[in-house]
Write a protein that holds these residues in place. Structure first.
Motif, PDB file in Angstrom:
ATOM      1  N   GLU A 142       0.840  -1.204   0.000  1.00  0.00           N
ATOM      2  CA  GLU A 142       0.000   0.000   0.000  1.00  0.00           C
ATOM      3  C   GLU A 142       0.871   1.250   0.000  1.00  0.00           C
ATOM      4  O   GLU A 142       0.598   2.210  -0.716  1.00  0.00           O
ATOM      5  CB  GLU A 142      -0.904   0.034   1.233  1.00  0.00           C
ATOM      6  CG  GLU A 142      -2.097  -0.860   1.163  1.00  0.00           C
ATOM      7  CD  GLU A 142      -2.950  -0.780   2.424  1.00  0.00           C
ATOM      8  OE1 GLU A 142      -2.537  -0.137   3.419  1.00  0.00           O
ATOM      9  OE2 GLU A 142      -4.038  -1.370   2.412  1.00  0.00           O
ATOM     10  N   LYS A 143       1.915   1.229   0.811  1.00  0.00           N
ATOM     11  CA  LYS A 143       2.793   2.397   0.922  1.00  0.00           C
ATOM     12  C   LYS A 143       3.581   2.602  -0.374  1.00  0.00           C
ATOM     13  O   LYS A 143       3.772   3.733  -0.810  1.00  0.00           O
ATOM     14  CB  LYS A 143       3.733   2.229   2.123  1.00  0.00           C
ATOM     15  CG  LYS A 143       4.439   3.497   2.490  1.00  0.00           C
ATOM     16  CD  LYS A 143       3.427   4.546   2.907  1.00  0.00           C
ATOM     17  CE  LYS A 143       4.103   5.827   3.265  1.00  0.00           C
ATOM     18  NZ  LYS A 143       3.151   6.907   3.478  1.00  0.00           N
ATOM     19  N   ARG A 163      -5.457   0.953  10.000  1.00  0.00           N
ATOM     20  CA  ARG A 163      -5.409  -0.274   9.216  1.00  0.00           C
ATOM     21  C   ARG A 163      -5.490  -1.522  10.109  1.00  0.00           C
ATOM     22  O   ARG A 163      -6.015  -2.541   9.702  1.00  0.00           O
ATOM     23  CB  ARG A 163      -4.117  -0.353   8.383  1.00  0.00           C
ATOM     24  CG  ARG A 163      -4.036   0.636   7.270  1.00  0.00           C
ATOM     25  CD  ARG A 163      -5.066   0.409   6.185  1.00  0.00           C
ATOM     26  NE  ARG A 163      -4.755  -0.803   5.441  1.00  0.00           N
ATOM     27  CZ  ARG A 163      -5.653  -1.716   5.072  1.00  0.00           C
ATOM     28  NH1 ARG A 163      -6.909  -1.553   5.352  1.00  0.00           N
ATOM     29  NH2 ARG A 163      -5.291  -2.782   4.426  1.00  0.00           N
TER      30      ARG A 163
END
Length: 167
Positions: A142-143, A163
């Motif tokens: 995701e990052k 999250r």
């Protein structure tokens, strides 16, 4: 070298980078510090009369050892390797491919530093076993997809808490 080492060296960079947790001990005057980083050894061809040799390429730095959850850092190394972008390579392109991967991973280095920090204490909030690795990989992927989002430690902490369902 043994057969396993040779086989490992001949694998393509897309198959397995074999990243590892690197410890670098540094002396500053009377004090000694150990810094941890994600590294991968790459074969550098001999230049300027020097012999060819394997050298570590730092993929990302975690910082000073005493501020890091070392066990979690080892797990993050595996998750980073599994999440790293895959570039097609040919034999002999290992150095260039590793440098490209490092360039991408360094974009999320502040995030990785917070992940492994003792201050965050992330390990106690993660599920056990294989699920733990999957969660780490998801967070890192995701990052990598949005490296510019929330770069400050407080923003990263807030994102991780949301999250992981920890308010």
């Amino acid at each position: 070298h043994d057969a396993a080492w040779v086989a490992n060296q001949e694998r393509s960079a897309t198959e397995s980078l074999s990243m590892y947790l690197r410890k670098n001990r540094v002396r500053c005057g009377d004090t000694r510090r150990t810094y941890l980083s994600i590294a991968h050894n790459v074969w550098w061809s001999g230049e300027n009369g020097k012999k060819a040799q394997s050298r570590p390429v730092v993929i990302a730095s975690f910082g000073v050892e005493d501020k890091i959850d070392i066990d979690l850092a080892r797990e993050v190394v595996v998750a980073v390797e599994n999440s790293a972008p895959k570039f097609p390579t040919r034999r002999g392109d290992g150095k260039a491919a590793t440098m490209r991967i490092a360039q991408e991973i360094r974009k999320v280095e502040p995030f990785l530093k917070v992940l492994v920090s003792r201050e965050l204490g992330l390990a106690e909030h993660l599920p056990p076993g294989e699920e733990r690795g999957r969660v780490l990989e998801l967070l890192i992927r995701e990052k990598l997809a949005e490296p510019q989002s929330g770069q400050r430690p407080k923003e990263i902490l807030a994102h991780l808490r949301s999250r992981l369902g920890g308010g």
